[in-house]
Scaffold this motif. Structure first.
Motif, PDB file in Angstrom:
ATOM      1  N   THR A   1       0.872  -1.165   0.000  1.00 19.74           N
ATOM      2  CA  THR A   1       0.000   0.000   0.000  1.00 19.74           C
ATOM      3  C   THR A   1       0.910   1.215   0.000  1.00 19.74           C
ATOM      4  N   GLU A   2       0.577   2.230  -0.795  1.00 24.24           N
ATOM      5  CA  GLU A   2       1.392   3.441  -0.802  1.00 24.24           C
ATOM      6  C   GLU A   2       0.612   4.608  -0.232  1.00 24.24           C
ATOM      7  N   ILE A   3       1.286   5.361   0.619  1.00 26.85           N
ATOM      8  CA  ILE A   3       0.741   6.606   1.147  1.00 26.85           C
ATOM      9  C   ILE A   3       1.660   7.723   0.668  1.00 26.85           C
ATOM     10  N   ASP A   4       1.096   8.648  -0.073  1.00 34.00           N
ATOM     11  CA  ASP A   4       1.851   9.809  -0.550  1.00 34.00           C
ATOM     12  C   ASP A   4       1.508  10.971   0.377  1.00 34.00           C
ATOM     13  N   VAL A   5       2.402  11.278   1.288  1.00 31.57           N
ATOM     14  CA  VAL A   5       2.111  12.316   2.277  1.00 31.57           C
ATOM     15  C   VAL A   5       1.992  13.693   1.644  1.00 31.57           C
ATOM     16  N   ARG A   6       2.512  13.838   0.435  1.00 32.01           N
ATOM     17  CA  ARG A   6       2.394  15.133  -0.247  1.00 32.01           C
ATOM     18  C   ARG A   6       0.948  15.449  -0.596  1.00 32.01           C
ATOM     19  N   ALA A   7       0.094  14.419  -0.661  1.00 29.53           N
ATOM     20  CA  ALA A   7      -1.306  14.609  -1.027  1.00 29.53           C
ATOM     21  C   ALA A   7      -2.224  14.695   0.193  1.00 29.53           C
ATOM     22  N   LEU A   8      -1.681  14.556   1.389  1.00 27.08           N
ATOM     23  CA  LEU A   8      -2.501  14.579   2.609  1.00 27.08           C
ATOM     24  C   LEU A   8      -2.626  15.998   3.153  1.00 27.08           C
ATOM     25  N   PRO A   9      -3.740  16.269   3.822  1.00 23.68           N
ATOM     26  CA  PRO A   9      -3.886  17.587   4.453  1.00 23.68           C
ATOM     27  C   PRO A   9      -2.809  17.793   5.519  1.00 23.68           C
ATOM     28  N   PRO A  10      -2.331  19.014   5.675  1.00 24.23           N
ATOM     29  CA  PRO A  10      -1.318  19.299   6.695  1.00 24.23           C
ATOM     30  C   PRO A  10      -1.770  18.820   8.078  1.00 24.23           C
ATOM     31  N   GLY A  11      -0.848  18.213   8.790  1.00 23.43           N
ATOM     32  CA  GLY A  11      -1.138  17.760  10.144  1.00 23.43           C
ATOM     33  C   GLY A  11      -1.755  16.384  10.239  1.00 23.43           C
ATOM     34  N   SER A  12      -2.102  15.774   9.118  1.00 27.53           N
ATOM     35  CA  SER A  12      -2.762  14.465   9.184  1.00 27.53           C
ATOM     36  C   SER A  12      -1.838  13.300   8.856  1.00 27.53           C
ATOM     37  N   CYS A  13      -0.680  13.576   8.267  1.00 29.83           N
ATOM     38  CA  CYS A  13       0.143  12.472   7.758  1.00 29.83           C
ATOM     39  C   CYS A  13       0.643  11.558   8.869  1.00 29.83           C
ATOM     40  N   ARG A  14       1.012  12.092   9.997  1.00 29.11           N
ATOM     41  CA  ARG A  14       1.533  11.248  11.083  1.00 29.11           C
ATOM     42  C   ARG A  14       0.496  10.208  11.518  1.00 29.11           C
ATOM     43  N   ASN A  15      -0.741  10.645  11.743  1.00 29.17           N
ATOM     44  CA  ASN A  15      -1.776   9.699  12.174  1.00 29.17           C
ATOM     45  C   ASN A  15      -2.085   8.663  11.103  1.00 29.17           C
TER      46      ASN A  15
ATOM     47  N   ALA B   1       2.421 -10.345   5.362  1.00 28.86           N
ATOM     48  CA  ALA B   1       2.637 -10.329   3.904  1.00 28.86           C
ATOM     49  C   ALA B   1       2.245  -8.992   3.292  1.00 28.86           C
ATOM     50  N   THR B   2       2.381  -7.926   4.074  1.00 32.27           N
ATOM     51  CA  THR B   2       2.045  -6.601   3.570  1.00 32.27           C
ATOM     52  C   THR B   2       3.205  -5.643   3.811  1.00 32.27           C
ATOM     53  N   ALA B   3       3.257  -4.616   2.986  1.00 30.98           N
ATOM     54  CA  ALA B   3       4.272  -3.574   3.146  1.00 30.98           C
ATOM     55  C   ALA B   3       3.614  -2.225   2.893  1.00 30.98           C
ATOM     56  N   LEU B   4       4.171  -1.222   3.506  1.00 34.21           N
ATOM     57  CA  LEU B   4       3.708   0.145   3.322  1.00 34.21           C
ATOM     58  C   LEU B   4       4.818   0.926   2.641  1.00 34.21           C
ATOM     59  N   VAL B   5       4.489   1.594   1.547  1.00 30.55           N
ATOM     60  CA  VAL B   5       5.438   2.483   0.888  1.00 30.55           C
ATOM     61  C   VAL B   5       4.990   3.907   1.205  1.00 30.55           C
ATOM     62  N   VAL B   6       5.901   4.671   1.785  1.00 36.41           N
ATOM     63  CA  VAL B   6       5.615   6.064   2.133  1.00 36.41           C
ATOM     64  C   VAL B   6       6.393   6.946   1.160  1.00 36.41           C
ATOM     65  N   ALA B   7       5.680   7.823   0.475  1.00 34.47           N
ATOM     66  CA  ALA B   7       6.287   8.794  -0.432  1.00 34.47           C
ATOM     67  C   ALA B   7       6.243  10.158   0.250  1.00 34.47           C
ATOM     68  N   ALA B   8       7.375  10.833   0.267  1.00 34.22           N
ATOM     69  CA  ALA B   8       7.470  12.122   0.956  1.00 34.22           C
ATOM     70  C   ALA B   8       8.369  13.064   0.159  1.00 34.22           C
ATOM     71  N   PRO B   9       8.239  14.374   0.396  1.00 34.34           N
ATOM     72  CA  PRO B   9       9.076  15.339  -0.316  1.00 34.34           C
ATOM     73  C   PRO B   9      10.478  15.473   0.285  1.00 34.34           C
ATOM     74  N   HIS B  10      10.762  14.730   1.348  1.00 31.39           N
ATOM     75  CA  HIS B  10      12.064  14.775   2.024  1.00 31.39           C
ATOM     76  C   HIS B  10      12.337  13.399   2.623  1.00 31.39           C
ATOM     77  N   ASP B  11      13.533  13.178   3.076  1.00 35.39           N
ATOM     78  CA  ASP B  11      13.894  11.905   3.698  1.00 35.39           C
ATOM     79  C   ASP B  11      13.072  11.718   4.978  1.00 35.39           C
ATOM     80  N   PRO B  12      12.275  10.637   5.064  1.00 34.17           N
ATOM     81  CA  PRO B  12      11.461  10.422   6.265  1.00 34.17           C
ATOM     82  C   PRO B  12      12.241   9.742   7.396  1.00 34.17           C
ATOM     83  N   ALA B  13      13.513  10.071   7.538  1.00 29.69           N
ATOM     84  CA  ALA B  13      14.365   9.478   8.571  1.00 29.69           C
ATOM     85  C   ALA B  13      13.797   9.615   9.990  1.00 29.69           C
TER      86      ALA B  13
END
Length: 80
Positions: free
Chosen positions: A7-21, A33-45
């Motif tokens: 499943t991919e979550i693109d945090v760039r498309a989420l409303p501000p303040g909601s991505c963490r939750n 047997a599942t993985a999450l792909v997180v797409a972000a405009p910066h390194d999500p370190a």
């Protein structure tokens, strides 16, 4: 041979303040047997650091893409 569902979550498309939750909820729901792909405009370190402290040795972290415009990481639960 097992198949992993991603499943991919693109945090760039989420409303501000909601991505963490949204991300934390998706991580909590990860099965074996599942993985999450997180797409972000910066390194999500900071997310990786949080997982290492709050859930040591529970998740695998793999960079899929490392900028400069988008960073993608694949997070999966460690079998065990």
């Amino acid at each position: 041979m097992s198949t992993t569902t991603e499943t991919e979550i693109d945090v760039r498309a989420l409303p501000p303040g909601s991505c963490r939750n949204v991300i934390f909820r998706a991580i909590a729901d990860l099965g074996d047997a599942t993985a999450l792909v997180v797409a972000a405009p910066h390194d999500p370190a900071p997310l990786r650091e949080y997982l290492a402290v709050a859930h040591p040795d529970e998740f695998d972290w793999t960079y899929v893409e490392q900028g400069p415009d988008v960073w993608r990481v694949r997070i999966s639960r460690v079998a065990g």
